[in-house]
Scaffold this motif. Sequence first.
Motif, PDB file in Angstrom:
ATOM      1  N   ARG A 158      10.923  20.543   3.413  1.00 13.88           N
ATOM      2  CA  ARG A 158      11.089  22.446   2.553  1.00 13.88           C
ATOM      3  C   ARG A 158       9.970  22.729   1.214  1.00 13.88           C
ATOM      4  O   ARG A 158      10.100  23.537   1.384  1.00 13.88           O
ATOM      5  CB  ARG A 158      12.432  21.254   1.734  1.00 13.88           C
ATOM      6  N   ASN A 159       8.647  21.868   0.765  1.00 17.61           N
ATOM      7  CA  ASN A 159       8.379  22.146   0.136  1.00 17.61           C
ATOM      8  C   ASN A 159       7.597  23.221   0.291  1.00 17.61           C
ATOM      9  O   ASN A 159       7.123  24.643   0.090  1.00 17.61           O
ATOM     10  CB  ASN A 159       8.084  21.370  -0.420  1.00 17.61           C
ATOM     11  N   MET A 160       7.187  22.556   1.531  1.00 15.65           N
ATOM     12  CA  MET A 160       5.908  23.466   2.383  1.00 15.65           C
ATOM     13  C   MET A 160       6.708  24.485   2.673  1.00 15.65           C
ATOM     14  O   MET A 160       6.198  26.050   2.644  1.00 15.65           O
ATOM     15  CB  MET A 160       5.507  22.565   3.530  1.00 15.65           C
ATOM     16  N   LEU A 161       8.101  24.533   3.106  1.00 16.08           N
ATOM     17  CA  LEU A 161       8.545  26.262   4.270  1.00 16.08           C
ATOM     18  C   LEU A 161       8.805  27.198   3.179  1.00 16.08           C
ATOM     19  O   LEU A 161       8.575  28.049   3.028  1.00 16.08           O
ATOM     20  CB  LEU A 161       9.872  26.153   4.554  1.00 16.08           C
ATOM     21  N   SER A 162       8.792  26.670   1.224  1.00 17.12           N
ATOM     22  CA  SER A 162       8.882  27.746   0.549  1.00 17.12           C
ATOM     23  C   SER A 162       7.117  28.317   0.497  1.00 17.12           C
ATOM     24  O   SER A 162       7.253  28.921  -0.861  1.00 17.12           O
ATOM     25  CB  SER A 162       8.985  26.943  -0.987  1.00 17.12           C
ATOM     26  N   VAL A 163       6.127  27.839   0.355  1.00 19.73           N
ATOM     27  CA  VAL A 163       4.384  28.292   0.543  1.00 19.73           C
ATOM     28  C   VAL A 163       4.689  28.694   2.241  1.00 19.73           C
ATOM     29  O   VAL A 163       2.978  29.280   2.386  1.00 19.73           O
ATOM     30  CB  VAL A 163       3.719  27.529  -0.249  1.00 19.73           C
ATOM     31  N   GLY A 164       5.808  29.074   2.648  1.00 19.82           N
ATOM     32  CA  GLY A 164       5.641  29.777   3.971  1.00 19.82           C
ATOM     33  C   GLY A 164       4.545  29.020   5.797  1.00 19.82           C
ATOM     34  O   GLY A 164       3.824  29.455   5.831  1.00 19.82           O
ATOM     35  N   MET A 165       4.452  27.425   4.947  1.00 24.66           N
ATOM     36  CA  MET A 165       4.140  26.639   6.815  1.00 24.66           C
ATOM     37  C   MET A 165       5.706  26.164   6.677  1.00 24.66           C
ATOM     38  O   MET A 165       5.927  25.038   6.090  1.00 24.66           O
ATOM     39  CB  MET A 165       3.047  25.506   5.703  1.00 24.66           C
ATOM     40  N   ASP A 166       5.622  26.639   7.909  1.00 22.11           N
ATOM     41  CA  ASP A 166       7.602  25.667   8.260  1.00 22.11           C
ATOM     42  C   ASP A 166       6.121  24.999   9.346  1.00 22.11           C
ATOM     43  O   ASP A 166       6.176  24.906  10.439  1.00 22.11           O
ATOM     44  CB  ASP A 166       7.319  27.067   9.167  1.00 22.11           C
ATOM     45  N   LEU A 167       6.141  23.499   8.892  1.00 18.37           N
ATOM     46  CA  LEU A 167       6.067  22.154   9.511  1.00 18.37           C
ATOM     47  C   LEU A 167       7.257  21.904  10.881  1.00 18.37           C
ATOM     48  O   LEU A 167       6.711  21.091  11.411  1.00 18.37           O
ATOM     49  CB  LEU A 167       5.119  21.027   8.872  1.00 18.37           C
ATOM     50  N   ARG A 168       7.730  22.090  10.494  1.00 15.38           N
ATOM     51  CA  ARG A 168       9.449  22.319  11.341  1.00 15.38           C
ATOM     52  C   ARG A 168       8.823  21.813  12.797  1.00 15.38           C
ATOM     53  O   ARG A 168       9.079  20.689  13.786  1.00 15.38           O
ATOM     54  CB  ARG A 168      10.439  22.328  11.308  1.00 15.38           C
ATOM     55  N   ASN A 214      -4.588  28.841 -14.444  1.00 14.93           N
ATOM     56  CA  ASN A 214      -4.746  28.859 -12.832  1.00 14.93           C
ATOM     57  C   ASN A 214      -5.007  27.882 -12.535  1.00 14.93           C
ATOM     58  O   ASN A 214      -5.689  26.939 -12.894  1.00 14.93           O
ATOM     59  CB  ASN A 214      -5.529  30.307 -12.918  1.00 14.93           C
ATOM     60  N   ARG A 215      -4.601  27.797 -10.524  1.00 16.73           N
ATOM     61  CA  ARG A 215      -5.988  27.075  -9.816  1.00 16.73           C
ATOM     62  C   ARG A 215      -7.531  27.334  -9.486  1.00 16.73           C
ATOM     63  O   ARG A 215      -7.356  28.266  -8.728  1.00 16.73           O
ATOM     64  CB  ARG A 215      -4.710  26.571  -9.096  1.00 16.73           C
ATOM     65  N   THR A 230      -0.689  18.704  -2.372  1.00 16.06           N
ATOM     66  CA  THR A 230       0.008  17.893  -0.794  1.00 16.06           C
ATOM     67  C   THR A 230      -0.398  19.498   0.047  1.00 16.06           C
ATOM     68  O   THR A 230      -0.119  19.849   1.500  1.00 16.06           O
ATOM     69  CB  THR A 230       1.148  18.041  -1.721  1.00 16.06           C
ATOM     70  N   THR A 231      -0.131  20.454  -1.181  1.00 15.88           N
ATOM     71  CA  THR A 231      -0.127  21.821  -0.205  1.00 15.88           C
ATOM     72  C   THR A 231      -0.509  22.462   0.713  1.00 15.88           C
ATOM     73  O   THR A 231      -1.349  22.418   1.706  1.00 15.88           O
ATOM     74  CB  THR A 231      -0.242  23.553  -0.647  1.00 15.88           C
ATOM     75  N   LEU A 232      -2.612  21.782   0.124  1.00 18.60           N
ATOM     76  CA  LEU A 232      -3.917  22.420   0.896  1.00 18.60           C
ATOM     77  C   LEU A 232      -3.912  21.064   2.185  1.00 18.60           C
ATOM     78  O   LEU A 232      -4.104  21.708   2.750  1.00 18.60           O
ATOM     79  CB  LEU A 232      -4.981  21.627  -0.273  1.00 18.60           C
ATOM     80  N   ARG A 292     -13.234  28.711  -7.026  1.00 16.83           N
ATOM     81  CA  ARG A 292     -12.385  30.105  -6.354  1.00 16.83           C
ATOM     82  C   ARG A 292     -11.052  29.709  -6.862  1.00 16.83           C
ATOM     83  O   ARG A 292     -10.249  28.367  -6.991  1.00 16.83           O
ATOM     84  CB  ARG A 292     -12.712  30.073  -4.718  1.00 16.83           C
ATOM     85  N   GLU A 293     -10.536  30.912  -7.440  1.00 18.83           N
ATOM     86  CA  GLU A 293      -9.452  30.766  -7.900  1.00 18.83           C
ATOM     87  C   GLU A 293      -8.463  30.908  -6.772  1.00 18.83           C
ATOM     88  O   GLU A 293      -9.265  31.525  -5.566  1.00 18.83           O
ATOM     89  CB  GLU A 293      -9.238  31.727  -8.641  1.00 18.83           C
ATOM     90  N   PHE A 294      -7.594  30.196  -6.396  1.00 17.98           N
ATOM     91  CA  PHE A 294      -7.020  30.173  -5.519  1.00 17.98           C
ATOM     92  C   PHE A 294      -5.441  30.671  -5.640  1.00 17.98           C
ATOM     93  O   PHE A 294      -4.710  29.725  -7.037  1.00 17.98           O
ATOM     94  CB  PHE A 294      -6.973  29.074  -4.319  1.00 17.98           C
ATOM     95  N   LEU A 295      -4.356  31.334  -4.660  1.00 14.23           N
ATOM     96  CA  LEU A 295      -2.785  30.943  -5.387  1.00 14.23           C
ATOM     97  C   LEU A 295      -2.011  30.659  -4.692  1.00 14.23           C
ATOM     98  O   LEU A 295      -2.754  30.375  -3.036  1.00 14.23           O
ATOM     99  CB  LEU A 295      -2.492  32.917  -4.945  1.00 14.23           C
ATOM    100  N   VAL A 296      -1.118  30.029  -4.518  1.00 15.15           N
ATOM    101  CA  VAL A 296      -0.292  29.191  -3.506  1.00 15.15           C
ATOM    102  C   VAL A 296       1.613  30.770  -3.571  1.00 15.15           C
ATOM    103  O   VAL A 296       2.042  31.114  -4.425  1.00 15.15           O
ATOM    104  CB  VAL A 296       0.530  28.298  -3.934  1.00 15.15           C
ATOM    105  N   THR A 297       0.394  31.188  -2.379  1.00 15.82           N
ATOM    106  CA  THR A 297       1.915  32.507  -2.033  1.00 15.82           C
ATOM    107  C   THR A 297       2.892  31.946  -1.446  1.00 15.82           C
ATOM    108  O   THR A 297       3.184  31.029  -0.224  1.00 15.82           O
ATOM    109  CB  THR A 297       1.137  33.628  -1.990  1.00 15.82           C
ATOM    110  N   SER A 298       4.080  32.935  -1.071  1.00 11.75           N
ATOM    111  CA  SER A 298       4.995  32.893  -0.266  1.00 11.75           C
ATOM    112  C   SER A 298       4.755  32.559   1.403  1.00 11.75           C
ATOM    113  O   SER A 298       5.276  32.139   2.427  1.00 11.75           O
ATOM    114  CB  SER A 298       6.243  33.666  -0.376  1.00 11.75           C
TER     115      SER A 298
END
Lengths: 577, 109
Positions: A318-328, A442-443, A287-289, A460-466
């Motif tokens: 809300r969930n996407m905001l926690s990973v630094g993606m502001d959809l609002r 790890n992802r 979902t994050t991707l 490729r390893e990837f991180l879900v960061t803020s």
Amino acid sequence: MSTLSHSLAALAKAPTGIEGLDEVTEGGLPRGRPTLICGTAGCGKTLMGIEFLVRGIQEFDEPGVLMAFEETAEELASNVTSLGFDLKQLQADKKLRVDHVHVDRSEIEETGEYDLEGLFIRLGYAIDSIGAKRVVLDTIESLFSGFTNQAILRSEIRRLFRWLKDKGVTTVITAERGEGQLTRQGLEEYVSDCVILLDNRVVNQITTRRLRIVKYRGSTHGTNEYPYLITEDGLSVLPVTSLKLTHEVSNEIVSTGVPGLDEMFTRGGLYRGSSALITGTAGTAKTTLAAAFALESCRRGEQCLFFAFEESPQQLIRNMLSVGMDLRPYVEQGLLHIEASRPTLNGLEQHLVTIHKLIGQYKPQTVIIDPISNLVSVGSLVEVRGMLTRLIDYLKVKGITALFTALVSGRNANQEMTEEGVSSLVDVWLHVRDLEGIGERNRGLSILKARGMAHSNQVREFLVTSEGVRLLDVVLGPTGIITGASRHTQFLQEQALATAAQQEIERRERELERKRRVLEATIANLRTEFESVEEELRQTNQEEEQRREDLSQGRRQIAKGNPAPLAGNSPAAPTHS
Amino acid sequence: MKPEQGEDTSGTAYVLHLYITGVTPNSTRAVRNLKDICDRYLAGRYELQIVDIYQQPEKAQEARIVAAPTLVKRSPGGARWLVGDLSDRERVLALLDLTPDPNDPYLHG
């Protein structure tokens, strides 16, 4: 031969104007001939008939007659008002005639020989009074409940269809589905041109309506069962567009919203209008991707439609905001539309129609469905695949870039949903998975396929960061690509090695410097030595020259013969010295 | 052969509308049969209208005609649609609530 076949006119068809039906019938119903529509109760036979007439009037300027055996004109008019069909107005405009044929066994007695000429006259009168081109006989079988003489009825119905054909009106006859045959009274044997079967099935408490063309004499047609829906705009037969693969393609590239991921494609992203699938096990940030993709689309100022089948819009934001993606802001600007519903809310076809409708409404450039695997709870795998085929085709024809996510369960487990089901339909397939090592998960992300461009083969390893999704650089360990803590260990080791190497270099540099200084000192010594030798040599030379001068002067004086008047006028300098 | 037989209904006036389709055999027979019945049973107390729906097609819908010929009995009693050429005399009489005349040559059996 060929000229002959060219000169033969193809079967003329009367377009119905019903969404999708004309595609399935390849142009409409046979013009000037009767078509039988049969089906069980409540599957929309009457509605299809009425829509055939109304669209005929509105879109093709073909007036129509509706002969209703079961419902009165009033009832019919009010039944279809909700679909926006104003039968009263059409009647007032002399475009439509509705004739209710009341047949009641309790009022009718048979006293001898008769025929159904009364019906013919009524129909003929109605047709002639408005110049009708289309006729609908809504459940002519009701006649069988009013009259007992089957032999007369059958021969008269046969005559009626012949007569309608001679009149050249395109006719739709509706009939109730019978046991073991298409219609209760076997009407299909009288209508040999086109027979359409409507079906209403309830599977797992979800109703699906389906349409099939049983026969269509003199014409090719789609032979499958096509789902159809009764929407607020009338009937809608699906698929609308999936019969041919003839859509335009774009060469433009759109970003996935994850910079590192873009680099994995040689062209730096996905083709516009392509469809991508992200599969992965639970919790692998599908979902994050997807949200990153949506966000990127909005950043380009394009409309994006996000169908969330698992989360409410608020939860997603809300969930996407926690990973630094502001959809609002994009939701507020009206660029991003999040449509959240439970898959079980509707049948598959209803979902499809909802999607179609919203696409028609918002005209998005990007559509995201998260996840498609949930739809399996509504229909069988085959049905879901059918639906997705239609959806993907629809999106492609519209040039909409699409992203789907799908949950796959476990390792090597039930993956047919994606592997056999949908993967052949999509252009790009990304797989995210857990790279489970010792004591950690790890992802990892990899590209399984990307039609029309080369792509990286690495996991490729990837991180879900803020700050969003970040792909880490590839680290090659002794046993291949390494991730997580091993990656960290590797990093530390490499760092230590690098420090050691740095120190070694510095040491060598110092050594060199020292040598240079020694060399320079030696050079200075030699130079000093050389200079003193040179000085000495010059001194010696000078003295030698002086001596030679003095000597030659002495000789000249001797040659003159006058021994020197030493204090005389001769300026003999050396004598003074 | 006098209409004294139907005493019980002699007072009521019959309103009959016969819808025919030109001079087709069925229609011709229906007209002949109905004329005979009216003469024999309803002399002087009936009102008969014969409508040729070939000539007046709009009447067919008004009178809810499907089959032809059709005799619509408006009164007495509720409306009834008698479909066919009216050759089943016994049935027609029963439907019109008339007592059969034993001398009626069209009554068979």
